[in-house]
Design an enzyme around this catalytic site. Sequence first.
Site, short mmCIF file in Angstrom:
data_model
loop_
_atom_site.label_atom_id
_atom_site.label_comp_id
_atom_site.label_asym_id
_atom_site.label_seq_id
_atom_site.Cartn_x
_atom_site.Cartn_y
_atom_site.Cartn_z
N HIS A 16 -5.84 -0.21 2.24
CA HIS A 16 -5.39 0.89 1.37
C HIS A 16 -3.93 0.62 1.00
O HIS A 16 -3.00 1.10 1.66
CB HIS A 16 -5.57 2.23 2.09
CG HIS A 16 -5.29 3.42 1.21
ND1 HIS A 16 -5.75 4.69 1.49
CD2 HIS A 16 -4.60 3.54 0.04
CE1 HIS A 16 -5.35 5.53 0.55
NE2 HIS A 16 -4.64 4.86 -0.34
N HIS A 18 -1.62 -0.02 -2.70
CA HIS A 18 -1.57 -0.06 -4.17
C HIS A 18 -0.52 -1.08 -4.58
O HIS A 18 0.64 -0.97 -4.17
CB HIS A 18 -1.22 1.31 -4.74
CG HIS A 18 -2.20 2.38 -4.36
ND1 HIS A 18 -3.23 2.77 -5.19
CD2 HIS A 18 -2.32 3.14 -3.25
CE1 HIS A 18 -3.94 3.72 -4.60
NE2 HIS A 18 -3.41 3.97 -3.42
N HIS A 195 -10.23 8.10 -3.30
CA HIS A 195 -9.26 8.96 -2.62
C HIS A 195 -9.86 10.36 -2.58
O HIS A 195 -10.33 10.87 -3.62
CB HIS A 195 -7.94 9.02 -3.38
CG HIS A 195 -7.09 7.78 -3.26
ND1 HIS A 195 -7.56 6.52 -3.51
CD2 HIS A 195 -5.79 7.63 -2.90
CE1 HIS A 195 -6.58 5.64 -3.31
NE2 HIS A 195 -5.49 6.29 -2.95
N GLU A 198 -6.93 14.29 0.31
CA GLU A 198 -5.47 14.12 0.48
C GLU A 198 -4.80 15.42 0.02
O GLU A 198 -4.10 16.07 0.79
CB GLU A 198 -4.96 12.93 -0.34
CG GLU A 198 -3.46 12.69 -0.21
CD GLU A 198 -2.93 11.62 -1.19
OE1 GLU A 198 -3.55 11.38 -2.24
OE2 GLU A 198 -1.86 11.04 -0.88
N ASP A 278 -0.60 2.27 2.02
CA ASP A 278 -0.64 2.97 0.73
C ASP A 278 0.37 2.42 -0.29
O ASP A 278 -0.01 1.64 -1.16
CB ASP A 278 -0.42 4.48 0.96
CG ASP A 278 -1.14 5.36 -0.06
OD1 ASP A 278 -1.85 4.82 -0.92
OD2 ASP A 278 -0.98 6.59 0.00
N ASP A 279 1.62 2.87 -0.20
CA ASP A 279 2.67 2.47 -1.17
C ASP A 279 3.93 2.18 -0.35
O ASP A 279 4.92 2.93 -0.41
CB ASP A 279 2.94 3.63 -2.13
CG ASP A 279 1.66 4.12 -2.81
OD1 ASP A 279 1.18 3.43 -3.72
OD2 ASP A 279 1.14 5.19 -2.41
N1 ADE Z 1 -1.78 6.11 -6.10
C1 ADE Z 1 -0.92 5.49 -5.27
N2 ADE Z 1 -0.81 6.19 -4.12
C2 ADE Z 1 -1.62 7.28 -4.23
C3 ADE Z 1 -1.92 8.38 -3.38
N3 ADE Z 1 -1.40 8.50 -2.18
N4 ADE Z 1 -2.79 9.31 -3.84
C4 ADE Z 1 -3.32 9.19 -5.06
N5 ADE Z 1 -3.08 8.19 -5.90
C5 ADE Z 1 -2.22 7.23 -5.49
ZN ZN Z 2 -3.73 5.50 -2.06
#
Ligand code: ADE
Ligand code: ZN
Length: 345
Positions: A16, A18, A195, A198, A278-279
């Site tokens: 997970h 991006h 997703h 969340e 994630d990011d």
């Molecule tokens: N795109 C990148 N990170 C995300 C996240 N946590 N939730 C939804 N879209 C995303």
């Molecule tokens: Zn994500």
Amino acid sequence: MSVEGFVRALPKVELHLHLEGAVSAATFADLAEKNGVALPAGKRTSDLYSYGNLPDFLAIYDLVCASIRDAADFSRVTFEALERCALAGARYVELFFSPHAHLAHGVAYSTMLEGILDGFRRAKESYGLVATLIPAHSRELGPERGERFLDMVLSERPAQVIGIGLDYNEAPFPPAPFAGLWERARAAGLNVTAHAGEGGPATFVRDSIDLLGVSRIDHGYHVVDDADLVARCRESRIPFTCCPSTTLATTVWRDLGSPDHAIRRMIEAGLNVTIHSDDPPMFGTTLDREYALIARNFALSPETLGRIALAGLEASWLDPDTKRRWKADWSAEIDRLVADHTSQA
Ligand code: ADE
Ligand code: ZN
């Protein structure tokens, strides 16, 4: 060995992540300047990596997307993202990216693929890291644009493209309208995820399973609000790809030290939790740090951390043969790491 050293050494997968959320502030600054992307007045790129909710984060994420324009840019951000994964102890990565955000700036899908696959090749050469690719559809664009997205993905399909994802702002965009689209993707042999849970409710987790037929759930935290669904998910072993640092900015669970934190409750409930980033630079983290955060905050044993790392491998979309071989190798390696760590404690 410290907990940090132990979790870095654990063989791990990243499922997970991006691509566009994995661009460092320094690279964002370079690319924004190179490609003439205007930042909000008076802001430096590093000031932009702070947000209090998902929509605010996604606005900055879109600026990062806008700054990646040619194949060399895609190769650079891909290689740098994978390099950080390798240094965090990842052996395999399934990487999301957001085609619509680049198409909006006139970048061809083939250019994105060319650059990303070049980044994959360089990461394999430098670190032995294997990576595959998951184009993700922004749920905000709806299912009709999603059909065009899927047409595009199916029209140019290198072996590294193994599935599709569904992301962006969840709460106003439930999964149900995407059922037909996800069915078409599955029929075409793609793996599918989404997703859910969340910012959206537990029903979005359930509908993603029942209506979209996903083989895993990205995030999934609001599952804890529905005891029947928790029991079902424990039984089915569906994986939840959880991202601790993201929860602190995009969800109602903002304290990893709280016994109420959703990821802690999911692990305690016996759900099949896997841990990812994630990011990462956009949330000031790395894959190994995400493991260390749960290790320390939830007081997890080395055995449990090893089990979570293996659960990640099991949840991956690697072919069954590779998965079986890696599982045998990783299990032995993890047993040795746990024994060493325990004997030094
Ligand atoms: N795109 C990148 N990170 C995300 C996240 N946590 N939730 C939804 N879209 C995303
Ligand atoms: Zn994500």
